[in-house]
Design a protein around this motif. Sequence first.
Motif, PDB file in Angstrom:
ATOM      1  N   SER A 277       0.563  -1.466  -0.205  1.00  0.00           N
ATOM      2  CA  SER A 277       0.034   0.049  -0.002  1.00  0.00           C
ATOM      3  C   SER A 277       0.298   1.201   0.592  1.00  0.00           C
ATOM      4  O   SER A 277       0.862   2.039  -0.630  1.00  0.00           O
ATOM      5  CB  SER A 277      -1.175   0.175   1.456  1.00  0.00           C
ATOM      6  OG  SER A 277      -1.934  -0.991   1.293  1.00  0.00           O
ATOM      7  N   LEU A 278       2.114   1.248   0.376  1.00  0.00           N
ATOM      8  CA  LEU A 278       2.941   2.617   0.620  1.00  0.00           C
ATOM      9  C   LEU A 278       3.238   2.366  -0.629  1.00  0.00           C
ATOM     10  O   LEU A 278       3.510   3.790  -0.930  1.00  0.00           O
ATOM     11  CB  LEU A 278       4.115   2.265   1.593  1.00  0.00           C
ATOM     12  CG  LEU A 278       4.890   3.188   2.058  1.00  0.00           C
ATOM     13  CD1 LEU A 278       4.463   4.478   2.413  1.00  0.00           C
ATOM     14  CD2 LEU A 278       5.806   2.849   2.804  1.00  0.00           C
ATOM     15  N   LEU A 279       4.029   1.570  -1.173  1.00  0.00           N
ATOM     16  CA  LEU A 279       4.138   1.509  -2.474  1.00  0.00           C
ATOM     17  C   LEU A 279       3.874   1.859  -3.842  1.00  0.00           C
ATOM     18  O   LEU A 279       3.493   2.380  -5.070  1.00  0.00           O
ATOM     19  CB  LEU A 279       5.386  -0.067  -3.127  1.00  0.00           C
ATOM     20  CG  LEU A 279       5.972   0.490  -1.487  1.00  0.00           C
ATOM     21  CD1 LEU A 279       6.830  -1.230  -2.855  1.00  0.00           C
ATOM     22  CD2 LEU A 279       7.449   0.818  -1.947  1.00  0.00           C
ATOM     23  N   GLY A 280       1.961   2.080  -3.266  1.00  0.00           N
ATOM     24  CA  GLY A 280       0.978   2.363  -4.234  1.00  0.00           C
ATOM     25  C   GLY A 280       0.746   0.995  -5.224  1.00  0.00           C
ATOM     26  O   GLY A 280      -0.463   1.238  -5.988  1.00  0.00           O
ATOM     27  N   LEU A 281       1.197   0.045  -4.547  1.00  0.00           N
ATOM     28  CA  LEU A 281       0.650  -1.751  -5.779  1.00  0.00           C
ATOM     29  C   LEU A 281      -0.611  -2.049  -4.943  1.00  0.00           C
ATOM     30  O   LEU A 281      -0.890  -3.269  -5.206  1.00  0.00           O
ATOM     31  CB  LEU A 281       1.887  -2.055  -5.271  1.00  0.00           C
ATOM     32  CG  LEU A 281       3.547  -1.726  -6.364  1.00  0.00           C
ATOM     33  CD1 LEU A 281       3.826  -2.753  -6.414  1.00  0.00           C
ATOM     34  CD2 LEU A 281       2.462  -0.867  -7.574  1.00  0.00           C
ATOM     35  N   SER A 282      -1.087  -1.672  -3.582  1.00  0.00           N
ATOM     36  CA  SER A 282      -1.919  -2.246  -3.472  1.00  0.00           C
ATOM     37  C   SER A 282      -3.313  -0.985  -2.568  1.00  0.00           C
ATOM     38  O   SER A 282      -2.846   0.002  -2.345  1.00  0.00           O
ATOM     39  CB  SER A 282      -1.783  -3.139  -2.636  1.00  0.00           C
ATOM     40  OG  SER A 282      -3.031  -3.836  -2.041  1.00  0.00           O
ATOM     41  N   GLU A 283      -4.425  -1.188  -2.596  1.00  0.00           N
ATOM     42  CA  GLU A 283      -5.698  -0.563  -1.733  1.00  0.00           C
ATOM     43  C   GLU A 283      -5.891  -0.210  -0.068  1.00  0.00           C
ATOM     44  O   GLU A 283      -6.626  -0.405   0.491  1.00  0.00           O
ATOM     45  CB  GLU A 283      -6.088   0.323  -2.266  1.00  0.00           C
ATOM     46  CG  GLU A 283      -6.156   0.630  -3.917  1.00  0.00           C
ATOM     47  CD  GLU A 283      -5.587   2.450  -3.047  1.00  0.00           C
ATOM     48  OE1 GLU A 283      -5.861   3.204  -2.066  1.00  0.00           O
ATOM     49  OE2 GLU A 283      -4.559   2.641  -3.813  1.00  0.00           O
ATOM     50  N   ALA A 296      -5.635   3.952   2.582  1.00  0.00           N
ATOM     51  CA  ALA A 296      -4.492   3.457   2.433  1.00  0.00           C
ATOM     52  C   ALA A 296      -3.907   4.947   1.728  1.00  0.00           C
ATOM     53  O   ALA A 296      -2.543   5.478   1.518  1.00  0.00           O
ATOM     54  CB  ALA A 296      -4.165   1.959   0.577  1.00  0.00           C
ATOM     55  N   ASP A 297      -5.083   5.677   0.434  1.00  0.00           N
ATOM     56  CA  ASP A 297      -4.640   6.992   0.170  1.00  0.00           C
ATOM     57  C   ASP A 297      -4.405   8.418   1.299  1.00  0.00           C
ATOM     58  O   ASP A 297      -3.286   8.081   0.970  1.00  0.00           O
ATOM     59  CB  ASP A 297      -5.491   8.153  -0.614  1.00  0.00           C
ATOM     60  CG  ASP A 297      -4.864   8.463  -1.618  1.00  0.00           C
ATOM     61  OD1 ASP A 297      -3.914   8.362  -1.932  1.00  0.00           O
ATOM     62  OD2 ASP A 297      -5.604  10.030  -1.461  1.00  0.00           O
ATOM     63  N   ARG A 300      -0.912   7.356   3.099  1.00  0.00           N
ATOM     64  CA  ARG A 300       0.916   7.720   1.866  1.00  0.00           C
ATOM     65  C   ARG A 300       0.494   8.927   2.105  1.00  0.00           C
ATOM     66  O   ARG A 300       1.920   9.075   2.616  1.00  0.00           O
ATOM     67  CB  ARG A 300      -0.004   6.994   0.738  1.00  0.00           C
ATOM     68  CG  ARG A 300       0.538   5.304   0.312  1.00  0.00           C
ATOM     69  CD  ARG A 300       0.387   5.675  -0.767  1.00  0.00           C
ATOM     70  NE  ARG A 300      -0.969   5.910  -2.090  1.00  0.00           N
ATOM     71  CZ  ARG A 300      -1.858   4.762  -1.879  1.00  0.00           C
ATOM     72  NH1 ARG A 300      -1.794   3.064  -1.610  1.00  0.00           N
ATOM     73  NH2 ARG A 300      -2.968   4.710  -2.394  1.00  0.00           N
ATOM     74  N   LYS A 301      -0.364  10.041   2.073  1.00  0.00           N
ATOM     75  CA  LYS A 301      -0.431  11.308   2.714  1.00  0.00           C
ATOM     76  C   LYS A 301       0.163  11.174   4.006  1.00  0.00           C
ATOM     77  O   LYS A 301       1.396  12.733   3.645  1.00  0.00           O
ATOM     78  CB  LYS A 301      -1.511  12.136   2.491  1.00  0.00           C
ATOM     79  CG  LYS A 301      -2.230  11.676   0.828  1.00  0.00           C
ATOM     80  CD  LYS A 301      -3.065  12.784   1.235  1.00  0.00           C
ATOM     81  CE  LYS A 301      -4.322  13.037  -0.442  1.00  0.00           C
ATOM     82  NZ  LYS A 301      -5.567  13.262  -0.622  1.00  0.00           N
TER      83      LYS A 301
END
Length: 420
Positions: A277-283, A296-297, A300-301
């Motif tokens: 999720s941190l790498l943007g490959l999963s939600e 997850a978004d 990440r922010k």
Amino acid sequence: MTSYPPDFDEFDLVDVWERPWDESQPGTRVHFELGRAEFAAAQLARSMAEQMGSIANVLAEARRHPEIYVVLDDEPTKRQLDVAMDAAVADIAMRLSIAEGTVVAMAHQAEVLRARAPQVWAMFREGEVSAANVRTVAATLDSLPEGRETDAALDSKAAEWAALPPARFTGRMHTLRERLHPISLTERHAEAAKGRRFWRENDRDGMSWLGAQVTASDGEMAWQRVDAIARHLAEQPGETRTLDQLRADVVADMLTGRSDPATEPRATVGVLIPMMSLLGLSEQPATLEGFGPIDADTARKLTAHAPSFYRILTAPVSSTILDVDRTSYRPPADLKRWLALRDGTCRFFGCGRSARLCDLDHTEQWAKGGTTSAGNLAHLSRRHHTLKDESRWKVEQRPGGILTWTSPTGAIRTTDPPPF
């Protein structure tokens, strides 16, 4: 309360329920269902009175016989009596799946009503007054100094108004309280203002409720200011938020310091986010310390832009962190952070106290060979830590941080850490 037809027996409803309806008489069906609803309401009140009375009786027994809940070698000390009462409250709460504060409140209400409003209590036990109105009576009596004449007057009027809807009943009780109270409103307000407070309650879908109890004048001034700012913003070109949304955003900006960067507070908050999720490959959702799941978004922010956040990455498949036994009593910082995120709150059944405000307890005591590892540590509020160590409560920890609690009277419940 309810006026039934001359041949209608409320206590025969159980037999009547199975009788076939006369489809040609819809009015009969309506009357039948209304009777069922009213009978159920009376049963509910009777059951609530029975429960409140039983809770008060259990706590009275614990007070008279503390040996049920603590080990005694001699006459009980005050601390042992206090621990026994806390252990009994926790036992009731776990068995009934209600909050410990609710247990204490229900017992207190039963004691107040029995002693100071016997007429209302008798009606409650017969199902002739709702639980909501009974709670109002108990709260009103609590706010009045004890006095035979005052209590009798309130009890009589409350019984007279028992069938009123809760809002109307509460309004009348407030008016009656003002007439009966021997202390001036000025003095009472000064005392009440000492209880002002601010609180937070977590909600679903990444939201929270904030509440404050302040003086009426401060509350009105605060509302007017927030409302005025929100209405001003609503008039700006391109503004699409509703007034409710604007008021909420105005308050959030004020309290977080976003409206004035110079006063923005600094805090340390934990975010547990899966690596994918941190790498943007999963939600896959992340976990915000003290709250629970967040999207997850947002996670990440937070991890990208807030240097005061510490980051703990979990394995992309198992979402676990490998752990080894520790040889020291005090857990290292990384293990403490991980456990705070794993537990979220006190791990006693039903307790919601934030892990940040709890003790990190060795399930098997360090002095008896317990290790300082994730498999033997769990967060307990000071209250439940004391119950574990000083009463007949017992707890065992199984792999995965699963705790099994056994009460002094033999009730068993299992608590899992929140899922990630």
